[in-house]
Design a protein around this motif. Structure first.
Motif, PDB file in Angstrom:
ATOM      1  N   PRO A   1      47.867  -2.908  30.815  1.00 48.90           N
ATOM      2  CA  PRO A   1      49.189  -3.877  31.574  1.00 48.90           C
ATOM      3  C   PRO A   1      50.107  -4.215  30.505  1.00 48.90           C
ATOM      4  N   ASP A   2      49.892  -4.104  29.264  1.00 51.20           N
ATOM      5  CA  ASP A   2      50.816  -4.631  28.357  1.00 51.20           C
ATOM      6  C   ASP A   2      51.881  -3.315  28.163  1.00 51.20           C
ATOM      7  N   ASP A   3      51.466  -2.358  28.558  1.00 54.04           N
ATOM      8  CA  ASP A   3      52.428  -1.022  28.650  1.00 54.04           C
ATOM      9  C   ASP A   3      53.400  -0.989  29.844  1.00 54.04           C
ATOM     10  N   THR A   4      53.247  -2.167  30.302  1.00 51.51           N
ATOM     11  CA  THR A   4      54.352  -2.185  31.703  1.00 51.51           C
ATOM     12  C   THR A   4      55.895  -2.545  30.970  1.00 51.51           C
ATOM     13  N   ALA A   5      56.494  -1.618  31.396  1.00 53.52           N
ATOM     14  CA  ALA A   5      57.796  -1.630  30.804  1.00 53.52           C
ATOM     15  C   ALA A   5      58.933  -0.639  31.562  1.00 53.52           C
ATOM     16  N   VAL A   6      60.276  -0.824  31.369  1.00 48.88           N
ATOM     17  CA  VAL A   6      61.106   0.371  31.495  1.00 48.88           C
ATOM     18  C   VAL A   6      61.102   1.114  30.302  1.00 48.88           C
ATOM     19  N   TYR A   7      61.065   2.479  30.249  1.00 48.50           N
ATOM     20  CA  TYR A   7      60.865   3.295  29.085  1.00 48.50           C
ATOM     21  C   TYR A   7      62.173   4.113  29.304  1.00 48.50           C
ATOM     22  N   TYR A   8      62.876   4.359  28.097  1.00 45.58           N
ATOM     23  CA  TYR A   8      64.221   4.852  27.918  1.00 45.58           C
ATOM     24  C   TYR A   8      64.065   6.056  26.697  1.00 45.58           C
ATOM     25  N   CYS A   9      64.517   7.069  26.770  1.00 42.04           N
ATOM     26  CA  CYS A   9      64.724   8.070  25.734  1.00 42.04           C
ATOM     27  C   CYS A   9      66.118   7.819  24.942  1.00 42.04           C
ATOM     28  N   LYS A  10      66.051   8.225  23.860  1.00 41.42           N
ATOM     29  CA  LYS A  10      67.286   8.297  23.042  1.00 41.42           C
ATOM     30  C   LYS A  10      67.345   9.336  21.875  1.00 41.42           C
ATOM     31  N   ALA A  11      68.664   9.878  21.624  1.00 41.79           N
ATOM     32  CA  ALA A  11      68.840  11.044  20.901  1.00 41.79           C
ATOM     33  C   ALA A  11      69.268  10.566  19.512  1.00 41.79           C
ATOM     34  N   GLY A  12      68.410  10.586  18.378  1.00 37.05           N
ATOM     35  CA  GLY A  12      68.978  10.320  17.366  1.00 37.05           C
ATOM     36  C   GLY A  12      69.600   9.042  16.822  1.00 37.05           C
ATOM     37  N   GLN A  13      70.899   9.141  16.521  1.00 41.32           N
ATOM     38  CA  GLN A  13      71.841   8.184  16.317  1.00 41.32           C
ATOM     39  C   GLN A  13      72.925   8.041  17.191  1.00 41.32           C
ATOM     40  N   LEU A  14      72.656   8.717  18.286  1.00 40.03           N
ATOM     41  CA  LEU A  14      73.735   8.772  19.303  1.00 40.03           C
ATOM     42  C   LEU A  14      73.545   7.413  19.854  1.00 40.03           C
ATOM     43  N   ARG A  15      74.697   6.849  20.736  1.00 39.33           N
ATOM     44  CA  ARG A  15      74.652   5.709  21.327  1.00 39.33           C
ATOM     45  C   ARG A  15      74.059   5.593  22.516  1.00 39.33           C
ATOM     46  N   SER A  16      74.017   6.808  23.428  1.00 42.52           N
ATOM     47  CA  SER A  16      73.884   6.596  25.002  1.00 42.52           C
ATOM     48  C   SER A  16      72.428   6.331  24.911  1.00 42.52           C
ATOM     49  N   TRP A  17      72.306   5.557  26.150  1.00 43.44           N
ATOM     50  CA  TRP A  17      71.009   5.521  26.693  1.00 43.44           C
ATOM     51  C   TRP A  17      70.975   5.893  28.381  1.00 43.44           C
ATOM     52  N   GLY A  18      69.809   6.613  28.763  1.00 42.84           N
ATOM     53  CA  GLY A  18      69.658   6.584  30.161  1.00 42.84           C
ATOM     54  C   GLY A  18      69.458   5.272  30.807  1.00 42.84           C
ATOM     55  N   ARG A  19      69.085   5.721  32.136  1.00 44.46           N
ATOM     56  CA  ARG A  19      68.900   4.401  32.990  1.00 44.46           C
ATOM     57  C   ARG A  19      67.399   3.852  33.059  1.00 44.46           C
ATOM     58  N   GLY A  20      66.478   4.710  32.342  1.00 45.66           N
ATOM     59  CA  GLY A  20      65.110   4.327  32.229  1.00 45.66           C
ATOM     60  C   GLY A  20      64.284   4.748  33.436  1.00 45.66           C
ATOM     61  N   THR A  21      62.996   4.659  33.236  1.00 42.15           N
ATOM     62  CA  THR A  21      62.020   4.721  34.347  1.00 42.15           C
ATOM     63  C   THR A  21      60.929   3.837  34.083  1.00 42.15           C
ATOM     64  N   GLN A  22      60.656   3.060  35.164  1.00 46.28           N
ATOM     65  CA  GLN A  22      59.789   2.026  35.244  1.00 46.28           C
ATOM     66  C   GLN A  22      58.346   2.434  35.403  1.00 46.28           C
ATOM     67  N   VAL A  23      57.510   1.851  34.614  1.00 43.85           N
ATOM     68  CA  VAL A  23      56.126   2.146  34.112  1.00 43.85           C
ATOM     69  C   VAL A  23      55.143   0.756  34.666  1.00 43.85           C
ATOM     70  N   THR A  24      54.554   0.674  35.596  1.00 38.84           N
ATOM     71  CA  THR A  24      53.860  -0.575  35.983  1.00 38.84           C
ATOM     72  C   THR A  24      52.376  -0.273  35.919  1.00 38.84           C
ATOM     73  N   VAL A  25      51.478  -1.048  34.956  1.00 42.08           N
ATOM     74  CA  VAL A  25      50.031  -0.811  34.849  1.00 42.08           C
ATOM     75  C   VAL A  25      49.389  -2.087  35.274  1.00 42.08           C
ATOM     76  N   SER A  26      49.010  -1.895  36.643  1.00 40.21           N
ATOM     77  CA  SER A  26      48.206  -3.021  37.444  1.00 40.21           C
ATOM     78  C   SER A  26      47.086  -2.576  38.185  1.00 40.21           C
ATOM     79  N   SER A  27      46.218  -3.515  38.197  1.00 44.29           N
ATOM     80  CA  SER A  27      45.057  -3.069  39.355  1.00 44.29           C
ATOM     81  C   SER A  27      45.448  -3.741  40.612  1.00 44.29           C
TER      82      SER A  27
END
Length: 114
Positions: free
Chosen positions: A88-114
């Motif tokens: 459950p503690d892994d629940t978050a929006v996950y983002y990738c990033k390239a090195g020192q580039l400033r750009s972020w994507g919109r992310g993807t939601q991960v929800t861990v729940s029973s």
């Protein structure tokens, strides 16, 4: 311009698995280390895992070590995060990033729940 598009998130039960993908464009993908970050509700964004430009070395936050695996396919300009034994503690929006580039994507939601 730099574009990062994350996908693969969803709702999963504790102990389950997910594989996230991040498709990159607008820069020379094979020249950059790639990293995954996550942000849980009410918390700051935190680094999760990183991989060098050629995939030869990886690093992980202590909280995910042994459960998550980062990989990349330079031909497909994509970085992956295989997440096993999810908690459950892994629940978050996950983002990738390239090195020192400033750009972020919109992310993807991960929800861990029973």
């Amino acid at each position: 311009q730099v574009q990062l598009v994350e996908s693969g998130g969803g709702l999963v039960q504790p102990g389950g698995s997910l594989r996230l993908s991040c498709a990159a464009s607008g820069f020379i993908f094979s020249s950059y280390a790639m990293n995954w970050y996550r942000q849980a509700p009410g918390k700051e964004r935190e680094w999760v895992a990183g991989i060098t430009n050629n995939g030869g070395s990886t690093n992980y936050a202590d909280s995910v070590k042994g459960r998550f695996t980062i990989s990349r396919d330079n031909a497909k300009r994509t970085v992956y995060l295989q997440m096993n034994s999810l908690k459950p503690d892994d629940t978050a929006v996950y983002y990738c990033k390239a090195g020192q580039l400033r750009s972020w994507g919109r992310g993807t939601q991960v929800t861990v729940s029973s």
